[in-house]
Design an enzyme around this catalytic site. Structure first.
Site, short mmCIF file in Angstrom:
data_model
loop_
_atom_site.label_atom_id
_atom_site.label_comp_id
_atom_site.label_asym_id
_atom_site.label_seq_id
_atom_site.Cartn_x
_atom_site.Cartn_y
_atom_site.Cartn_z
N ASP A 142 -13.73 -7.58 18.18
CA ASP A 142 -14.39 -6.87 16.89
C ASP A 142 -15.33 -7.97 16.27
O ASP A 142 -15.23 -8.38 15.04
CB ASP A 142 -13.51 -6.55 15.94
CG ASP A 142 -14.00 -5.46 15.07
OD1 ASP A 142 -15.09 -4.87 15.19
OD2 ASP A 142 -13.28 -5.14 14.00
N GLY B 232 -9.81 -8.02 -0.98
CA GLY B 232 -10.36 -6.86 -0.16
C GLY B 232 -9.39 -6.10 0.20
O GLY B 232 -8.22 -6.47 0.39
N GLU B 233 -9.67 -4.82 0.66
CA GLU B 233 -8.88 -3.95 1.33
C GLU B 233 -9.46 -3.65 2.59
O GLU B 233 -10.55 -2.92 2.70
CB GLU B 233 -8.38 -2.76 0.40
CG GLU B 233 -8.20 -2.99 -1.00
CD GLU B 233 -7.05 -2.11 -1.24
OE1 GLU B 233 -6.47 -1.23 -0.43
OE2 GLU B 233 -6.58 -2.31 -2.55
N GLY B 234 -8.63 -3.70 3.88
CA GLY B 234 -9.20 -3.38 5.05
C GLY B 234 -8.32 -2.15 5.56
O GLY B 234 -7.58 -1.74 4.81
N SER B 235 -8.60 -1.86 6.89
CA SER B 235 -7.80 -0.79 7.42
C SER B 235 -6.40 -0.84 7.44
O SER B 235 -5.49 0.02 7.23
CB SER B 235 -8.30 -0.31 8.70
OG SER B 235 -8.44 -1.69 9.65
N PHE B 236 -5.92 -2.03 7.43
CA PHE B 236 -4.70 -2.60 7.88
C PHE B 236 -3.79 -2.74 6.53
O PHE B 236 -2.71 -2.54 6.46
CB PHE B 236 -4.51 -3.94 8.53
CG PHE B 236 -5.21 -4.85 7.34
CD1 PHE B 236 -4.57 -5.59 6.51
CD2 PHE B 236 -6.72 -5.17 7.48
CE1 PHE B 236 -5.01 -6.38 5.66
CE2 PHE B 236 -7.01 -6.08 6.69
CZ PHE B 236 -6.51 -6.74 5.65
N GLY B 237 -4.37 -2.88 5.32
CA GLY B 237 -3.83 -3.42 3.98
C GLY B 237 -4.89 -4.25 3.39
O GLY B 237 -5.89 -3.95 3.18
N ARG B 238 -4.01 -5.02 2.32
CA ARG B 238 -4.68 -5.87 1.57
C ARG B 238 -4.99 -7.40 1.91
O ARG B 238 -4.19 -7.80 2.68
CB ARG B 238 -4.34 -5.91 -0.02
CG ARG B 238 -4.15 -4.46 -0.47
CD ARG B 238 -3.42 -4.38 -1.89
NE ARG B 238 -2.18 -5.16 -2.17
CZ ARG B 238 -1.56 -5.55 -3.19
NH1 ARG B 238 -2.11 -5.13 -4.18
NH2 ARG B 238 -0.45 -6.28 -3.09
N1 LIG Z 1 -10.47 -16.14 5.71
C1 LIG Z 1 -10.84 -15.42 4.64
N2 LIG Z 1 -11.55 -16.17 3.71
C2 LIG Z 1 -12.44 -15.46 2.81
N3 LIG Z 1 -12.29 -14.07 2.84
C3 LIG Z 1 -11.76 -13.26 3.51
C4 LIG Z 1 -10.99 -14.06 4.68
N4 LIG Z 1 -10.49 -13.13 5.41
C5 LIG Z 1 -10.76 -11.79 4.78
N5 LIG Z 1 -11.74 -12.16 3.90
C6 LIG Z 1 -12.31 -11.09 2.87
O1 LIG Z 1 -11.29 -10.04 2.61
C7 LIG Z 1 -11.67 -9.07 2.62
C8 LIG Z 1 -10.88 -8.06 3.51
O2 LIG Z 1 -11.20 -8.73 4.86
P1 LIG Z 1 -10.39 -7.91 6.15
O3 LIG Z 1 -10.89 -8.64 7.27
O4 LIG Z 1 -8.88 -8.11 5.84
O5 LIG Z 1 -10.66 -6.62 6.20
P2 LIG Z 1 -12.18 -5.79 6.19
O6 LIG Z 1 -12.69 -6.63 7.26
O7 LIG Z 1 -12.99 -5.57 5.12
O8 LIG Z 1 -11.57 -4.28 6.97
P3 LIG Z 1 -11.07 -4.13 8.40
O9 LIG Z 1 -10.24 -5.02 8.91
O10 LIG Z 1 -10.79 -2.81 8.44
O11 LIG Z 1 -12.45 -4.26 9.16
C9 LIG Z 1 -13.42 -8.91 3.05
O12 LIG Z 1 -13.94 -8.81 1.96
C10 LIG Z 1 -13.37 -10.31 3.67
O13 LIG Z 1 -14.69 -10.77 3.60
#
Ligand SMILES: Nc1ncnc2c1ncn2[C@@H]1O[C@H](COP(=O)(O)OP(=O)(O)OP(=O)(O)O)[C@@H](O)[C@H]1O
Length: 462
Positions: free
Chosen positions: A127, A11-17
């Site tokens: 959050d 996945g990609e979040g606001s911070f990166g990947r």
């Molecule tokens: N510990 C983990 N185990 C399984 N999946 C994860 C875990 N952490 C993050 N993910 C998955 O990785 C993806 C990216 O997550 P992340 O929290 O980094 O960003 P986001 O929540 O999509 O965006 P933002 O941080 O901007 O709210 C998401 O689909 C999340 O469900």
């Protein structure tokens, strides 16, 4: 990085990947967050904070930290992989089939226990939402994503900038009031509601309507078949005044729902949370009680009943009152509306129907309650209109002062700056009023945590 092989981007979040990686040492799968390090020192420290905070949270209901390192201008945080995905996906998969009561209680108990652990360390998550709560393969929930979390201490507890996800943020954020432990309680209430109904409590067709619903705490009732305790809890968690919301400690110990939750907590914790005496404690107290005469006295406030042995009680009572004095004046919620953007208000159609009168928001004695009988200011709404409502499920920095209230993931300089000016401290006369969970609102600075200094030191070292 050498220690891990990358399987795929999850996945990609606001911070990166976020990457799914495998350790070359133990062959276990982990999630590796790859975060671009900002250029300025202060922002860099903020970014590193997520790794430091997560590394400090060791709890069965919190995603476990494994490792962190830096390279190529990135920070890498390696953490436990939760194979069941996030709770939002899980809720969506249900379609119209409601979760069983047992599942709701089990997951909610685990969330509460994780959140209380965070709060015990004087950290706010800020959050909490179903997207940031993860499921393991064996169906346990774990809190994750500490990218918005902040450590509270006296200088930093109150900020004018918040992070959060509009659909989950509490009225006080829109109201430009300080964020505290009870704001996390509100967000957790949203997640509990989602578990119970598969819907978000504050669905709205417009920003204005969303903010109004949140600030009035008006949501459709839970399904009838759910136990009274859950109905009551949701109602309490959505109290518009944070002092009236139960703390996590209250929810897990003395709230009506505690009995339903505690059998889902790990044994040791359940014992501690329900305040049951352990045998050795019981024996100690029993022998003390055997030797002493009991006196019973009620305090002036009528809130506490002290039952104490004749020698110990004087000390105990004196200690509890001096403790209070030492804690100094409590920070106070300014009575009445603030002069922030959200409160530059004018009467609107929404409420001219007189619906407020039926919302049950009454003034209790000596207590001015905020009334959301007005609409958000035009300026705020104009700014919000530029952002689609569908983005209200994303994490934002929320500036309750200044030109741009919502600094989204793609905005320039969008990362949180937690450390706003300290709010003035005044005596809080309401604190001893019954019916509120005031004692458990805010964190006070009477027991500074040593690791906070360490955290600050680390930030300065980098
Ligand atoms: N510990 C983990 N185990 C399984 N999946 C994860 C875990 N952490 C993050 N993910 C998955 O990785 C993806 C990216 O997550 P992340 O929290 O980094 O960003 P986001 O929540 O999509 O965006 P933002 O941080 O901007 O709210 C998401 O689909 C999340 O469900």
């Amino acid at each position: 990085m050498d220690g891990y092989s990358v399987h795929k981007v999850i996945g990609e979040g606001s911070f990166g990947r976020a990457l799914l990686v495998q350790s070359r040492i133990n062959r276990e799968n982990y999630v590796m967050k790859e975060i671009l390090l900002p250029k300025t020192q202060s922002k860099m420290a903020n970014t590193r904070r997520e790794a430091v905070l997560l590394s400090r949270m060791k709890h069965p209901s919190i995603v476990a930290f494994r490792d962190s390192f830096e390279g190529d201008g990135h920070l890498y945080i390696v953490m436990e992989f939760c194979g069941g995905g996030d709770l939002l996906q899980r809720i969506q998969r249900q379609r119209n089939t409601l979760f069983s009561q047992e599942t709701i209680l089990k997951w909610f108990a685990q969330m509460c226990s994780g959140t209380m652990h965070i709060h015990d360390k004087r950290v706010l998550h800020r959050d909490l939402k179903s997207k940031n709560i993860f499921l393991t393969d064996d169906g346990t929930v774990k809190l994750g994503d500490f990218g918005s979390a902040c450590v509270l201490n006296s200088a930093k507890a109150y900020a004018h900038t918040y992070v959060g996800t509009p659909y989950y943020v509490s009225p006080e954020i829109w109201d430009s009031k300080p964020y505290n432990n009870k704001s996390d309680v509100w967000s957790l209430g949203c997640v509990l509601y989602e578990l119970c109904t598969l819907r978000h409590p504050f669905q709205a067709p417009s920003w204005k309507s969303l903010i109004m619903k949140v600030c009035r705490g008006s949501y459709p009732p839970l399904p009838q078949h759910l136990p009274y305790e859950l109905h009551y809890l949701v109602k309490q968690m959505f109290k518009t005044n944070p002092k009236d919301r139960p703390s996590l400690h209250t929810i897990l110990t003395s709230h009506r729902v505690a009995g339903l939750l505690h059998r889902h907590l790990p044994n040791k914790e359940s014992e501690r949370r329900t305040g049951r005496w352990r045998r050795e404690e019981g024996e100690k107290v029993a022998s003390l009680l055997g030797q002493k005469t009991l006196i019973t006295s009620s305090t002036l406030e009528g809130l506490e009943i002290c039952v104490a042995p004749t020698e110990a009680p004087a000390e105990a009572t004196a200690e509890s009152s001096t403790n209070r004095e030492h804690r100094g004046p409590r920070r106070q919620w300014a009575p009445g509306p603030s002069d922030t953007a959200l409160q530059v208000l004018a009467n609107t159609d929404l409420l001219s129907s007189g619906s407020l009168a039926t919302t049950g928001q009454t003034h209790s004695e000596n207590r001015e309650r905020r009334r959301w009988d007005r609409s958000p200011p035009e300026k705020l709404l104009r700014l919000l209109e530029k952002a689609q409502l569908s983005t209200a499920f994303r994490t934002y920095s929320i500036h309750t002062e200044g030109e741009d209230p919502l600094v989204g993931p793609l905005s320039r300089g969008g990362r949180d700056d937690t450390d706003g000016p300290t709010a003035g401290q005044t005596e809080d006369e309401e604190r001893l009023q019954p019916r509120s969970d005031d004692e458990d609102t805010d964190f006070e600075e009477d027991c500074p945590c040593d690791w906070m200094e360490e955290l600050e030191q680390m930030s300065m070292d980098h």
